[in-house]
Design an enzyme around this catalytic site. Sequence first.
Site, PDB file in Angstrom:
ATOM      1  N   ASP A  19     -93.198 -12.099 104.899  1.00  0.00           N
ATOM      2  CA  ASP A  19     -92.012 -11.374 105.361  1.00  0.00           C
ATOM      3  C   ASP A  19     -91.967  -9.942 104.850  1.00  0.00           C
ATOM      4  O   ASP A  19     -90.902  -9.390 104.603  1.00  0.00           O
ATOM      5  CB  ASP A  19     -90.721 -12.124 104.961  1.00  0.00           C
ATOM      6  N   LYS A  22     -95.290  -7.242 108.277  1.00  0.00           N
ATOM      7  CA  LYS A  22     -96.656  -7.026 108.804  1.00  0.00           C
ATOM      8  C   LYS A  22     -96.620  -6.756 110.311  1.00  0.00           C
ATOM      9  O   LYS A  22     -97.336  -5.903 110.812  1.00  0.00           O
ATOM     10  CB  LYS A  22     -97.529  -8.270 108.553  1.00  0.00           C
ATOM     11  N   GLY A  23     -95.750  -7.495 111.033  1.00  0.00           N
ATOM     12  CA  GLY A  23     -95.694  -7.366 112.489  1.00  0.00           C
ATOM     13  C   GLY A  23     -95.400  -5.932 112.896  1.00  0.00           C
ATOM     14  O   GLY A  23     -96.059  -5.379 113.782  1.00  0.00           O
ATOM     15  N   ASN A  46     -95.506 -21.135 111.436  1.00  0.00           N
ATOM     16  CA  ASN A  46     -94.721 -20.917 110.211  1.00  0.00           C
ATOM     17  C   ASN A  46     -94.425 -19.426 110.061  1.00  0.00           C
ATOM     18  O   ASN A  46     -93.473 -19.040 109.400  1.00  0.00           O
ATOM     19  CB  ASN A  46     -95.448 -21.466 108.959  1.00  0.00           C
ATOM     20  N   ALA A  47     -95.256 -18.583 110.682  1.00  0.00           N
ATOM     21  CA  ALA A  47     -95.052 -17.136 110.617  1.00  0.00           C
ATOM     22  C   ALA A  47     -93.970 -16.710 111.612  1.00  0.00           C
ATOM     23  O   ALA A  47     -93.744 -17.389 112.612  1.00  0.00           O
ATOM     24  CB  ALA A  47     -96.349 -16.420 110.950  1.00  0.00           C
ATOM     25  N   GLY A  48     -93.325 -15.608 111.320  1.00  0.00           N
ATOM     26  CA  GLY A  48     -92.361 -15.042 112.258  1.00  0.00           C
ATOM     27  C   GLY A  48     -92.408 -13.531 112.128  1.00  0.00           C
ATOM     28  O   GLY A  48     -91.986 -12.986 111.126  1.00  0.00           O
ATOM     29  N   HIS A  49     -93.010 -12.871 113.109  1.00  0.00           N
ATOM     30  CA  HIS A  49     -93.145 -11.416 113.047  1.00  0.00           C
ATOM     31  C   HIS A  49     -92.129 -10.765 113.976  1.00  0.00           C
ATOM     32  O   HIS A  49     -92.150 -11.014 115.182  1.00  0.00           O
ATOM     33  CB  HIS A  49     -94.570 -11.007 113.435  1.00  0.00           C
ATOM     34  N   GLN A 236     -98.630 -14.981 106.606  1.00  0.00           N
ATOM     35  CA  GLN A 236     -98.168 -15.264 105.235  1.00  0.00           C
ATOM     36  C   GLN A 236     -98.688 -14.163 104.293  1.00  0.00           C
ATOM     37  O   GLN A 236     -98.806 -13.041 104.743  1.00  0.00           O
ATOM     38  CB  GLN A 236     -98.577 -16.673 104.791  1.00  0.00           C
ATOM     39  N   THR A 251     -98.842 -21.970 101.223  1.00  0.00           N
ATOM     40  CA  THR A 251     -99.126 -22.532 102.536  1.00  0.00           C
ATOM     41  C   THR A 251    -100.510 -23.177 102.485  1.00  0.00           C
ATOM     42  O   THR A 251    -101.138 -23.225 101.416  1.00  0.00           O
ATOM     43  CB  THR A 251     -98.981 -21.461 103.638  1.00  0.00           C
ATOM     44  N   THR A 312     -88.318 -17.578 111.201  1.00  0.00           N
ATOM     45  CA  THR A 312     -88.765 -18.874 111.725  1.00  0.00           C
ATOM     46  C   THR A 312     -87.725 -19.955 111.488  1.00  0.00           C
ATOM     47  O   THR A 312     -87.432 -20.760 112.361  1.00  0.00           O
ATOM     48  CB  THR A 312     -90.113 -19.263 111.061  1.00  0.00           C
ATOM     49  N   ARG A 315     -83.618 -19.485 107.179  1.00  0.00           N
ATOM     50  CA  ARG A 315     -83.174 -19.750 105.803  1.00  0.00           C
ATOM     51  C   ARG A 315     -82.907 -18.424 105.088  1.00  0.00           C
ATOM     52  O   ARG A 315     -83.641 -17.451 105.304  1.00  0.00           O
ATOM     53  CB  ARG A 315     -84.277 -20.484 105.020  1.00  0.00           C
ATOM     54  N   PRO A 316     -81.865 -18.378 104.221  1.00  0.00           N
ATOM     55  CA  PRO A 316     -81.684 -17.160 103.423  1.00  0.00           C
ATOM     56  C   PRO A 316     -82.868 -17.007 102.480  1.00  0.00           C
ATOM     57  O   PRO A 316     -83.310 -17.976 101.874  1.00  0.00           O
ATOM     58  CB  PRO A 316     -80.397 -17.429 102.633  1.00  0.00           C
TER      59      PRO A 316
HETATM   60  P1  IMP Z   1     -95.732 -24.120 105.277  1.00  0.00           P
HETATM   61  O1  IMP Z   1     -96.673 -22.992 105.564  1.00  0.00           O
HETATM   62  O2  IMP Z   1     -94.741 -24.374 106.372  1.00  0.00           O
HETATM   63  O3  IMP Z   1     -96.449 -25.368 104.842  1.00  0.00           O
HETATM   64  O4  IMP Z   1     -94.820 -23.704 103.998  1.00  0.00           O
HETATM   65  C1  IMP Z   1     -95.381 -23.523 102.701  1.00  0.00           C
HETATM   66  C2  IMP Z   1     -94.667 -22.390 101.982  1.00  0.00           C
HETATM   67  O5  IMP Z   1     -94.992 -21.145 102.591  1.00  0.00           O
HETATM   68  C3  IMP Z   1     -93.158 -22.465 102.032  1.00  0.00           C
HETATM   69  O6  IMP Z   1     -92.642 -21.918 100.835  1.00  0.00           O
HETATM   70  C4  IMP Z   1     -92.779 -21.567 103.191  1.00  0.00           C
HETATM   71  O7  IMP Z   1     -91.461 -21.063 103.093  1.00  0.00           O
HETATM   72  C5  IMP Z   1     -93.810 -20.481 103.017  1.00  0.00           C
HETATM   73  N1  IMP Z   1     -94.130 -19.770 104.259  1.00  0.00           N
HETATM   74  C6  IMP Z   1     -94.911 -20.206 105.265  1.00  0.00           C
HETATM   75  N2  IMP Z   1     -95.019 -19.274 106.220  1.00  0.00           N
HETATM   76  C7  IMP Z   1     -94.293 -18.229 105.810  1.00  0.00           C
HETATM   77  C8  IMP Z   1     -94.047 -16.929 106.369  1.00  0.00           C
HETATM   78  O8  IMP Z   1     -94.544 -16.552 107.429  1.00  0.00           O
HETATM   79  N3  IMP Z   1     -93.229 -16.124 105.629  1.00  0.00           N
HETATM   80  C9  IMP Z   1     -92.722 -16.496 104.430  1.00  0.00           C
HETATM   81  N4  IMP Z   1     -92.946 -17.676 103.872  1.00  0.00           N
HETATM   82  C10 IMP Z   1     -93.727 -18.538 104.556  1.00  0.00           C
END
Ligand code: IMP
Length: 452
Positions: A19, A22-23, A46-49, A236, A251, A312, A315-316
């Site tokens: 976070d 990067k995007g 899991n990423a959100g750009h 990430q 991750t 994504t 969450r705060p």
């Molecule tokens: P997972 O990748 O969903 O298995 O999560 C593992 C850990 O990485 C958790 O603490 C997530 O909140 C964190 N995480 C995964 N992807 C991101 C991302 O793109 N930004 C920030 N935290 C991430």
Amino acid sequence: MNSIDKQKVDVVLGTFFGDEGKGKVIDYLTSKNGYTVNVRANGGNNAGHTIEVNGKKHVFHLIPSGILNEDTTVIIGNGVVIDPEVLKREIDTLKENGISIDNRLFISDSASIILPYHILKDRAQEVDRANEKIGTTGKGIGPAYADRANRYPLKVSDLVNNYKVFAINAIQVAINDLNYKKCFEENNLNEVEVSNLLCSFSKEYSEFLKPYVIDTRSKLYQEIKKGNTILCEGAQATMLDVDHGTYPYVTSSNATIGGILTGTGLSHKNINDVYGILKAYASRVGEGPFVTEEKGEIGEVIRKLGHEYGATTNRPRRCGWLDLVALKYACQINGINKLAINHLDTIGKLDNFKLCIAYNYLDQKITPQNEQFNIRNYGNYEPIYECFEGDFSLEKAKDWNSLPKSVKEYINCIEDLTETPITLIGTGPKRENIIEIEKPKVKILKPYETSY
Ligand code: IMP
């Protein structure tokens, strides 16, 4: 390999817990440098750009962030885990917004598929971890990478080449794995329902993915041979890397430079600039140590000012201060030669702000320079801070000379202690809110040298 080949590939990586923006930097660099290709190397949805262009906010989870530049081809590399349902939604949204992806989006035949049961298992594992939760995004990332490491035939090529065989294998994996069985029971799914679900999933997404699937390694190699340029996108960030991060609170992929190579098939010899992206403060979402976290009111203030809520999961995010010892570690691990700092405008809204320049640990002082940082001890470090004056505006800033004095001091401090130049400064969420800086050779004050 000649020296010209080396000029072709640049890389963007996160330096902390993700976070970092990067995007936005990828979108900026792609529009400025006109890369022929933008390839994503690791992670999944899991990423959100988030990228803001022409008054419109775009959020990408799987599609590489260079997609908004119509001359750039985007590639989802072999290191990515793909939830086809999410990808379909993202492609539909792009089409609704009039953004063409025909002949511009390619997916690696070696990428891995996230199946519906990976998501169930991810969430069930978190429940089982009780007080030791990782705080995953619940998108099935860990179980999908675990099945890849288990060498199950669940790759994109398996799906598009023969969806019936893929479905049979997927069902077999589910039936043989006691954990999956438990998840199905918990979700009141019997074996027939699971089999039907996997059959229809496989048929639908095999047809959907097929037009985009190629051998992306070979495509990337050909682009280099043609003299074209490539921007690699890491997802990430360094401290979430499965090897170099705050394990087990990480991750399941390599979010560092190694993941770029294994996740695309590009050679290390092609890599030129490695951009490390950071924020002027720090944030973390999910569990795990965060040395410079501010748990009280100030953390809440930063969260509000920086709109620190997950793209994504909503969450705060936990918020705190920028940490130069960890940043130096990220520079070393990744060979970062350029830093891009976002949210400088955000800390300007504070009266003053802190920067972690060293740690206390037992009887030792750990500094960015003394190479005593050990990621395994990270949770036990105590931050030592330098304070800087806030209350500045960057609205009129265009270059180094027009930056406020305290910002110049802050940038000098980061550059000196990490031995890495800051070349881009983010001053807001939009594409145009980036300043490129080139500094005069003579340095100004280094306040931390007098006080520390
Ligand atoms: P997972 O990748 O969903 O298995 O999560 C593992 C850990 O990485 C958790 O603490 C997530 O909140 C964190 N995480 C995964 N992807 C991101 C991302 O793109 N930004 C920030 N935290 C991430």
